[in-house]
Scaffold this active site. Sequence first.
Site, PDB file in Angstrom:
ATOM      1  N   ASP A   1       0.837  -1.198   0.000  1.00  0.00           N
ATOM      2  CA  ASP A   1       0.000   0.000   0.000  1.00  0.00           C
ATOM      3  C   ASP A   1       0.879   1.258   0.000  1.00  0.00           C
ATOM      4  OD1 ASP A   1      -2.772   1.069   0.397  1.00  0.00           O
ATOM      5  OD2 ASP A   1      -1.884   1.915   2.199  1.00  0.00           O
TER       6      ASP A   1
ATOM      7  N   GLU B   1       1.488  -0.610  -5.093  1.00  0.00           N
ATOM      8  CA  GLU B   1       0.626   0.521  -5.408  1.00  0.00           C
ATOM      9  C   GLU B   1       1.550   1.733  -5.362  1.00  0.00           C
ATOM     10  OE1 GLU B   1      -3.218   3.005  -3.772  1.00  0.00           O
ATOM     11  OE2 GLU B   1      -1.551   2.545  -2.467  1.00  0.00           O
TER      12      GLU B   1
HETATM   13  C1  GLC Z   1      -4.344   3.053  -0.631  1.00  0.00           C
HETATM   14  C2  GLC Z   1      -5.598   2.220  -0.509  1.00  0.00           C
HETATM   15  C3  GLC Z   1      -6.713   3.105  -0.064  1.00  0.00           C
HETATM   16  C4  GLC Z   1      -6.356   3.720   1.263  1.00  0.00           C
HETATM   17  C5  GLC Z   1      -5.014   4.438   1.196  1.00  0.00           C
HETATM   18  C6  GLC Z   1      -4.491   4.756   2.555  1.00  0.00           C
HETATM   19  O1  GLC Z   1      -4.439   4.008  -1.621  1.00  0.00           O
HETATM   20  O2  GLC Z   1      -5.866   1.576  -1.727  1.00  0.00           O
HETATM   21  O3  GLC Z   1      -7.925   2.415   0.023  1.00  0.00           O
HETATM   22  O4  GLC Z   1      -7.341   4.629   1.637  1.00  0.00           O
HETATM   23  O5  GLC Z   1      -4.041   3.627   0.599  1.00  0.00           O
HETATM   24  O6  GLC Z   1      -4.016   3.599   3.190  1.00  0.00           O
END
Ligand code: GLC
Length: 548
Positions: free
Chosen positions: A209, A264
């Site tokens: 994440d 991500e």
């Molecule tokens: C990422 C997740 C999202 C979350 C953010 C903070 O972007 O996909 O859902 O709100 O991280 O952890």
Amino acid sequence: MSSSTPAPWWRTAAVYQVLPRSFADGGGDGVGDLAGLRARLPYLAELGVDAVWVTPWYPSPMVDNGYDVADYRDVDAVLGGLGQAEAFVQEAHALGLRVLVDIVPNHTSDAHAWFRAALAGDARARARYLFRPGRGEGGALPPNDWESCFGGPSWTRTTDADGRPGEWYLHSFAPEQPDLDWRNPEVRAEFVDVLRFWFDRGVDGFRVDVAHGLVKEAGLPDALGRDRRTEEHPGWDQDEVHEVYREWREVADSYDPPRVFVAEAWVARPERLPLYLRSDELHMAFEFEPLHVTWREGPWRRVVERGLATAALTGAPSAWALTNHDVVRQVTRYARTQWPERGSNESERARWGTEEPDLALGRTRARAAALLTTALPGLVYVYEGEELGLEEVEDIPTERRLDPIHTRSGGRDPGRDGSRVPLPWSGDRPPYGFSPPGAPEPWLPQPPGWGPLTAAAQEQDPDSTLALYRCALGLRHELMAGPLVWHEAPDGVLAFARGTTVVWVNFGPDDVPLPAGRRVVLASGPAPDGVLPVDTAAWLVPDEEGSR
Ligand code: GLC
């Protein structure tokens, strides 16, 4: 890799993303759980995916859908606890499914023991977060000008033990999600240990994440109004973050079979993304453009070209996804007037109430998009419910909405709850088999009218979206081998080959004749008499190949 070594499973996998609280409720409390997920594992095996990615299952106050983690070595009791998670991993493996889970290293929950100790004044615990004195008279102003991704300042002021206003702490997201200081060796050691904890329990990999966010520019300088999403920002994408991933890769490679990471990672300059994908760092990163690209041929071609160029440069496979838990579902995105090139989360959500979606049109296009992405080289991620053709639920009552994006925008932005509504499994009214009989209402309300979209209803219908996904996922490993080669096609048609299979997607305004000498093996909608209708995709094989 020598030519005799088979490619590792993840390079071509189809991965199904599960939001455990919205997938299936086994315990009967209106909240999905791991018992429900275990009971539905045969559904996932039959769908034809190779792996399951479970979004955060850790104990959490649920301020941000579990992305606020209170304990990285446990599973929330609401979901069934650690024992259920271990049983789930074993059962998934027995069905041939790999398991990825989410790791949230940028921030903890404010309920995490470390942050509680920090607030109580423990200096060592404070040094794991980013506490800073305020600016201005009496330190009354935040230490810098950074905005939180969820709106408002990135800083919250604390109160000292004597009741006086104290230092501020950084949170890139909600105030309940304090950012860790990744320059602190204790933080790095902790997460290596957490990785091992889950790898030792058989987990095959992690989705990382906010992978670009861990390290901040030293000194935390002002951002001077730079937009986190589109411009270089001192809170994102610092060179030192790569040391973290080199260490993690060593851990993953020390296991047999080696474990994997999918990032991500949002970067302002595209040339920065390959840095995360170096052979001693993360294995792959999501392609984000398909989440926002408009339903038009030219923009889609550019998206695919850019993804393939990154893959060619890095050797990492492209990880394609049409949607996830953060964006408006594709049925609804494609159901409204299409943007010239691309939209954004905010621009899509701002259309709610301003333009009625044509959901039948959106579904037709979403089916075509599925045949496009499942045909591309690399991995394809399927977000729960997209195989049922679910739309965004746009009319959740304000008081039922939970996403901090909604609350922190003062209700102006509806937030992301509409993509997180519990799945419909059977029956013709809520809870549509999501919970056993007698359970309270699901934690987010399901709309009326989902009866025809339940898995049970679609299982009876060979033309359903579920049937289409099953066919596409079942055939893609066999039919989609080899590199992508672009083909000439009529205006508005995206056409390419993978080996002897040819894929046509008709984005244009008119029906087009399909190429001669080929037979449709799978189409996203009716394609009678050698014609590919508007908003339809088809997979074609040479005529002489046996019929299926
Ligand atoms: C990422 C997740 C999202 C979350 C953010 C903070 O972007 O996909 O859902 O709100 O991280 O952890």
